[in-house]
Design an enzyme around this catalytic site. Structure first.
Site, PDB file in Angstrom:
ATOM      1  N   ALA A 156       0.751  -1.114  -0.166  1.00  0.00           N
ATOM      2  CA  ALA A 156       0.235  -0.032   0.024  1.00  0.00           C
ATOM      3  C   ALA A 156       0.956   1.231   0.073  1.00  0.00           C
ATOM      4  O   ALA A 156       0.184   2.309   0.160  1.00  0.00           O
ATOM      5  CB  ALA A 156      -1.001   0.055   1.166  1.00  0.00           C
ATOM      6  N   LYS A 157       2.024   1.225   0.028  1.00  0.00           N
ATOM      7  CA  LYS A 157       2.841   2.572  -0.080  1.00  0.00           C
ATOM      8  C   LYS A 157       2.672   3.442   0.858  1.00  0.00           C
ATOM      9  O   LYS A 157       2.371   4.709   0.322  1.00  0.00           O
ATOM     10  CB  LYS A 157       2.929   2.844  -1.587  1.00  0.00           C
ATOM     11  N   ILE A 158       2.548   2.842   1.985  1.00  0.00           N
ATOM     12  CA  ILE A 158       2.147   3.966   3.063  1.00  0.00           C
ATOM     13  C   ILE A 158       3.393   4.650   3.550  1.00  0.00           C
ATOM     14  O   ILE A 158       4.614   4.124   3.968  1.00  0.00           O
ATOM     15  CB  ILE A 158       1.617   2.927   4.265  1.00  0.00           C
TER      16      ILE A 158
END
Ligand code: PMP
Length: 307
Positions: A156-158
């Site tokens: 999720a590329k948080i």
């Protein structure tokens, strides 16, 4: 100097006016997610070519979904507003585009994501090559385990998850390496600090499978397609252990920022003969030409922006 613009919450504003309050949830707790897109300047065509913008925004929307952030634009609208931003900030230089979606709420006590307000912005900055080591880089296997799907999902590329990246990269620098390679808790190779990984062994190319805890890289999918179409080689998605890296003929990392990055040494062991391998060289050459609009067969991946 030319004024720079940032897109923030519905409008294009001068960069110096794009300010986010200190109490913002995303800033306080890392509840943001982001994308990273490159636009390449082509001297020949006198334009910028943004690379696979649509796919980057599709992934950003999926990242945002995990955090209950709604981005109030369609993929098409996101691409159009990014084109407008690139035009406003036009430079005859390669550009990095950073869209981000965040919890803009000023509450410090709530962690109930669906109830928190959302924000969205995009900024651009000039970005040249990722490393100044054309001869290839030296990597280490990080002692930091990669975050996992049931902690902070790497898919999720948080923003907050990049603390994991920063710890690994710092360890690499302190140890005199250029880059870190992450393992999961079972010892499987996952990815670089901000790149997916491929190895070449006996003319077959391997990469960790998409169900492992990796970011589903746009460059990874680009390279997989190119390897099969342009080089006629197989790409196998398969979990691997660190020793398989040491014993590979070639290793390379791929990502929007890093592009195709040859790894010539891992943990002090030469990969192959310790020089950039032939397959890596060929892939680098194709990728570099393609992103600048020099291979017409892939022009549908490029969005042209002209002044
Ligand atoms: N893995 C991680 C952890 C990353 O941050 C990145 C950079 N976005 C990548 C892989 C490569 O992804 P992409 O090719 O989409 O840039």
């Amino acid at each position: 100097m030319k004024k720079k613009f940032i897109f923030l919450n519905g409008t294009f504003i001068p960069a110096e006016k794009a300010i986010i309050p200190i109490q913002t949830h995303g800033f306080q707790y890392g509840t943001w997610c982001f994308g990273g897109i490159r636009a390449y300047y082509s001297q020949k065509d006198n334009c910028l070519y943004a690379f696979r913008m649509k796919e980057h925004y599709e992934r950003l929307k999926k990242s945002a979904h995990v955090l209950y952030i709604e981005i109030p634009y369609s993929i098409e609208e996101l691409c159009i507003l990014t084109q407008t931003l690139l035009q406003k900030n036009y430079t005859k230089h390669d550009v990095y585009i950073r869209p981000f979606a965040y919890k803009s709420d000023l509450s410090l006590i709530s962690f109930n994501l669906p109830t928190l307000q959302n924000g969205f912005g995009v900024f651009t900055l000039p970005l040249g090559r990722f490393t100044s080591k054309p001869e290839g880089i030296r990597a280490n296997i990080s002692s930091w385990t990669r975050i996992s799907d049931n902690s902070i999902p790497p898919r999720a590329k948080i923003m907050g998850s990049y603390v994991n990246t920063a710890l690994a990269k710092t360890e690499s620098h302190i140890g005199g390496y250029d880059e870190a390679i992450f393992l999961d808790k079972n010892g499987h190779v996952l990815e670089g600090s901000a790149e997916n990984i491929f190895i070449v062994l006996d003319n077959t190319i391997y990469t960790p499978p998409s169900y492992d805890d990796i970011l589903q890289g746009i460059t990874r999918s680009t390279i997989s397609e190119l390897v099969q179409k342009e080089l006629g080689l197989m790409v196998k998605e398969q979990s691997m252990n660190r020793t398989q890296l040491y014993q590979a003929d070639e290793v390379f990392l791929v990502g929007t920022g890093a592009e195709v990055l040859p790894v010539i040494q891992i943990d002090g062991r030469n990969i192959g003969n310790g020089r950039i391998g032939d397959i890596t060289k060929q892939i680098q050459k194709i990728y570099t030409a393609l992103v600048r609009g020099e291979i017409k067969a892939y022009s549908s991946w490029l969005t042209k922006v002209q002044k």
